[in-house]
Design a protein around this motif. Sequence first.
Motif, PDB file in Angstrom:
ATOM      1  N   ASP A 164      29.219  29.471 -31.404  1.00  0.00           N
ATOM      2  CA  ASP A 164      29.793  28.926 -30.143  1.00  0.00           C
ATOM      3  C   ASP A 164      29.146  27.489 -30.237  1.00  0.00           C
ATOM      4  N   GLY A 165      29.077  26.950 -31.352  1.00  0.00           N
ATOM      5  CA  GLY A 165      28.716  25.740 -31.465  1.00  0.00           C
ATOM      6  C   GLY A 165      29.960  24.606 -31.646  1.00  0.00           C
ATOM      7  N   PRO A 166      29.760  23.298 -31.813  1.00  0.00           N
ATOM      8  CA  PRO A 166      30.743  22.189 -31.887  1.00  0.00           C
ATOM      9  C   PRO A 166      31.723  22.793 -32.943  1.00  0.00           C
ATOM     10  N   TRP A 167      33.159  22.051 -32.816  1.00  0.00           N
ATOM     11  CA  TRP A 167      34.363  22.212 -33.659  1.00  0.00           C
ATOM     12  C   TRP A 167      33.876  20.921 -34.337  1.00  0.00           C
TER      13      TRP A 167
ATOM     14  N   VAL B 296      21.703  13.746 -29.822  1.00  0.00           N
ATOM     15  CA  VAL B 296      21.462  14.950 -30.524  1.00  0.00           C
ATOM     16  C   VAL B 296      22.831  15.817 -30.597  1.00  0.00           C
ATOM     17  N   ASP B 297      23.311  16.639 -31.691  1.00  0.00           N
ATOM     18  CA  ASP B 297      24.159  17.327 -31.673  1.00  0.00           C
ATOM     19  C   ASP B 297      25.584  16.599 -31.584  1.00  0.00           C
ATOM     20  N   THR B 298      25.656  15.403 -31.894  1.00  0.00           N
ATOM     21  CA  THR B 298      26.574  14.744 -32.062  1.00  0.00           C
ATOM     22  C   THR B 298      27.334  14.873 -33.302  1.00  0.00           C
ATOM     23  N   VAL B 299      28.775  15.094 -33.747  1.00  0.00           N
ATOM     24  CA  VAL B 299      29.434  15.331 -34.766  1.00  0.00           C
ATOM     25  C   VAL B 299      29.673  13.886 -35.274  1.00  0.00           C
TER      26      VAL B 299
ATOM     27  N   ARG C 195      25.984  17.129 -38.397  1.00  0.00           N
ATOM     28  CA  ARG C 195      25.710  17.003 -36.879  1.00  0.00           C
ATOM     29  C   ARG C 195      24.313  16.190 -36.676  1.00  0.00           C
ATOM     30  N   LEU C 196      23.929  15.324 -35.679  1.00  0.00           N
ATOM     31  CA  LEU C 196      23.047  14.573 -35.447  1.00  0.00           C
ATOM     32  C   LEU C 196      21.694  15.867 -35.086  1.00  0.00           C
ATOM     33  N   ILE C 197      20.586  15.576 -35.884  1.00  0.00           N
ATOM     34  CA  ILE C 197      19.414  16.163 -35.388  1.00  0.00           C
ATOM     35  C   ILE C 197      18.495  15.534 -34.644  1.00  0.00           C
ATOM     36  N   MET C 198      18.456  14.384 -34.743  1.00  0.00           N
ATOM     37  CA  MET C 198      17.893  13.103 -33.935  1.00  0.00           C
ATOM     38  C   MET C 198      18.734  12.331 -33.435  1.00  0.00           C
ATOM     39  N   SER C 199      18.516  11.780 -32.317  1.00  0.00           N
ATOM     40  CA  SER C 199      19.357  10.520 -31.530  1.00  0.00           C
ATOM     41  C   SER C 199      19.425   9.533 -32.611  1.00  0.00           C
ATOM     42  N   THR C 200      20.240   8.658 -32.448  1.00  0.00           N
ATOM     43  CA  THR C 200      20.414   7.457 -33.496  1.00  0.00           C
ATOM     44  C   THR C 200      18.959   6.330 -33.135  1.00  0.00           C
TER      45      THR C 200
END
Length: 186
Positions: free
Chosen positions: A76-79, A131-134, A150-155
């Motif tokens: 159910d993650g991001p597309w 975090v979690d941004t594609v 997918r980002l594991i850490m924020s920028t």
Amino acid sequence: MFRKFSPADGDVSVINQMKSSAQRGLRTKLLAAFPALEDFVEELMPKKDPLFLAKAANYVQLLVRNDCVLFFQERDGPWYPTLRVLHQYPDLLPRIGVDRGAIKFVLAGANIMCPGITSEGGSLPDEALEVDTVVAVYAEGKKNALAVGRLIMSTDAIKSENKGHGVANVHYLNDGMWKNGQDVKK
């Protein structure tokens, strides 16, 4: 995720045509996740063309049009858009750049380390990403993306800590999806 993906070998178990109401719902979700998709959504997914939802191994869903995978989702993650879609529409995702030393590791499926992003050849977008941004991963000096991640850490954390994994590599050039994502038969 797609290291050995092959629809011909049974990695795709079920392919069903989506109802028009389900297509509208998914289209709305994709537009919310990727605001840049608004400009060319009719070209990529025309309302009159049927869309198919395929179920693949490891709880992966594939959005298929004309036997070609456009987007995919794990559980159910991001597309995520495929690299072929990203090469057609390069402004679809925020860009993360890696230096030349990271290219061979990214193309082997490794996650992207923070030093490869923050070094002289790497780059981060100007806006802060959570975090979690594609994101699309680009190599130093190249015009096409070499991976979707997918980002594991924020920028901001990537800039400040500069240690560990920064981006999870989800789909990269020459993986199974790249090689076989064009021939998902109904």
